[in-house]
Enzyme design. Structure first.
Site, mmCIF file in Angstrom:
data_model
loop_
_atom_site.group_PDB
_atom_site.id
_atom_site.type_symbol
_atom_site.label_atom_id
_atom_site.label_comp_id
_atom_site.label_asym_id
_atom_site.label_seq_id
_atom_site.Cartn_x
_atom_site.Cartn_y
_atom_site.Cartn_z
ATOM 1 N N ASP A 175 0.864 -1.173 0.000
ATOM 2 C CA ASP A 175 0.000 0.000 0.000
ATOM 3 C C ASP A 175 0.907 1.231 0.000
ATOM 4 O O ASP A 175 2.120 1.125 0.246
ATOM 5 C CB ASP A 175 -0.886 -0.044 1.248
ATOM 6 C CG ASP A 175 -1.710 1.203 1.425
ATOM 7 O OD1 ASP A 175 -2.402 1.605 0.483
ATOM 8 O OD2 ASP A 175 -1.654 1.792 2.523
ATOM 9 N N ASP A 229 -0.200 5.085 1.140
ATOM 10 C CA ASP A 229 -0.437 5.996 2.256
ATOM 11 C C ASP A 229 -0.502 5.246 3.580
ATOM 12 O O ASP A 229 -1.316 4.328 3.746
ATOM 13 C CB ASP A 229 -1.741 6.766 2.049
ATOM 14 C CG ASP A 229 -1.658 7.711 0.858
ATOM 15 O OD1 ASP A 229 -0.772 8.568 0.868
ATOM 16 O OD2 ASP A 229 -2.469 7.574 -0.075
#
Length: 222
Positions: A8, A10
């Site tokens: 991922d 953020d």
């Protein structure tokens, strides 16, 4: 046993959560719409427009696109919390690449946003594939993004380790059939309980990772 890694963006590679949480909070405040910490945390790891869709009915006369543009504007203001890298994140990605492990990015952000953030870190070249909100019909917690990432790398989900930080992302990784390591810096442990391993950050991550025993599946460590 593990052939690839998917990350991922953020909260996993870059610590944008303080900025994002303040932007969403400011959006609710500016329209005098009541909110609490649980509502703001609910935006984490999800495509912004999908998350806004859950609340747009509370913003009289506003569309999702209008609210999204306003929130993005807030993130550019000088008084917003600073963004930094998650400790150990870029070092881990670089180490995996140097070891020949295919690495991909699966983010709920747009492709333009992801490329901008990674380019600012000098890390854009580290990823073999990138799957963004622009590439899927359904965002996290739906597994579509992680399934697309595995397909692009040519690996099975069961041979993939996902690095996440949000409950929606953990749910997406597990629904895809991958193992998941979750970062607990911005979320309570109980919200990440579905992950196979919970760590405070990405320093000192061994590869291949050693997960806790899964007795119902194999009776031994994966």
């Amino acid at each position: 046993m593990y052939a690839a890694a998917l990350f991922d963006l953020d909260g996993t590679l870059i610590d944008t959560e303080p900025r994002s949480q303040e932007a969403w909070s400011r959006l609710f405040r500016s329209h005098a719409v009541p909110y609490d910490d649980a509502i703001i945390r609910g935006f984490a790891g999800r495509p912004a427009r999908e998350a806004l869709g859950d609340h747009v009915h509370r913003f009289s006369g506003r569309t999702v696109d209008e609210l999204f543009a306003e929130a993005i504007h807030y993130t550019t203001l000088a008084d917003m919390p600073a963004v930094d890298t998650v400790p150990g994140a870029l070092e881990l990605v670089s180490r995996l690449r140097a070891s020949g492990v295919p690495v991909g990015l699966v983010t709920s952000g747009t492709r333009e946003y992801a490329r901008h953030e990674l380019d600012a870190l000098g890390a854009l070249h580290l990823f073999d594939v990138m799957v963004t909100a622009d590439d899927v019909a359904r965002g996290k917690p739906d597994p579509q993004g992680y399934l697309a990432g595995c397909a692009a790398l040519g690996v099975e989900p069961s041979a993939t380790v996902v690095f996440e930080d949000a409950p929606a992302g953990v749910a997406a990784a597990k629904a895809a059939g991958a193992r998941c390591i979750a970062i607990s810096a911005r979320q309570p442990h109980e919200a990440l309980a579905a992950a196979d391993l919970i760590v405070p950050d990405l320093t000192d991550i061994a590869w291949p990772p050693r997960f806790r025993p899964v007795a119902a599946v194999t009776g031994s460590e994966g």
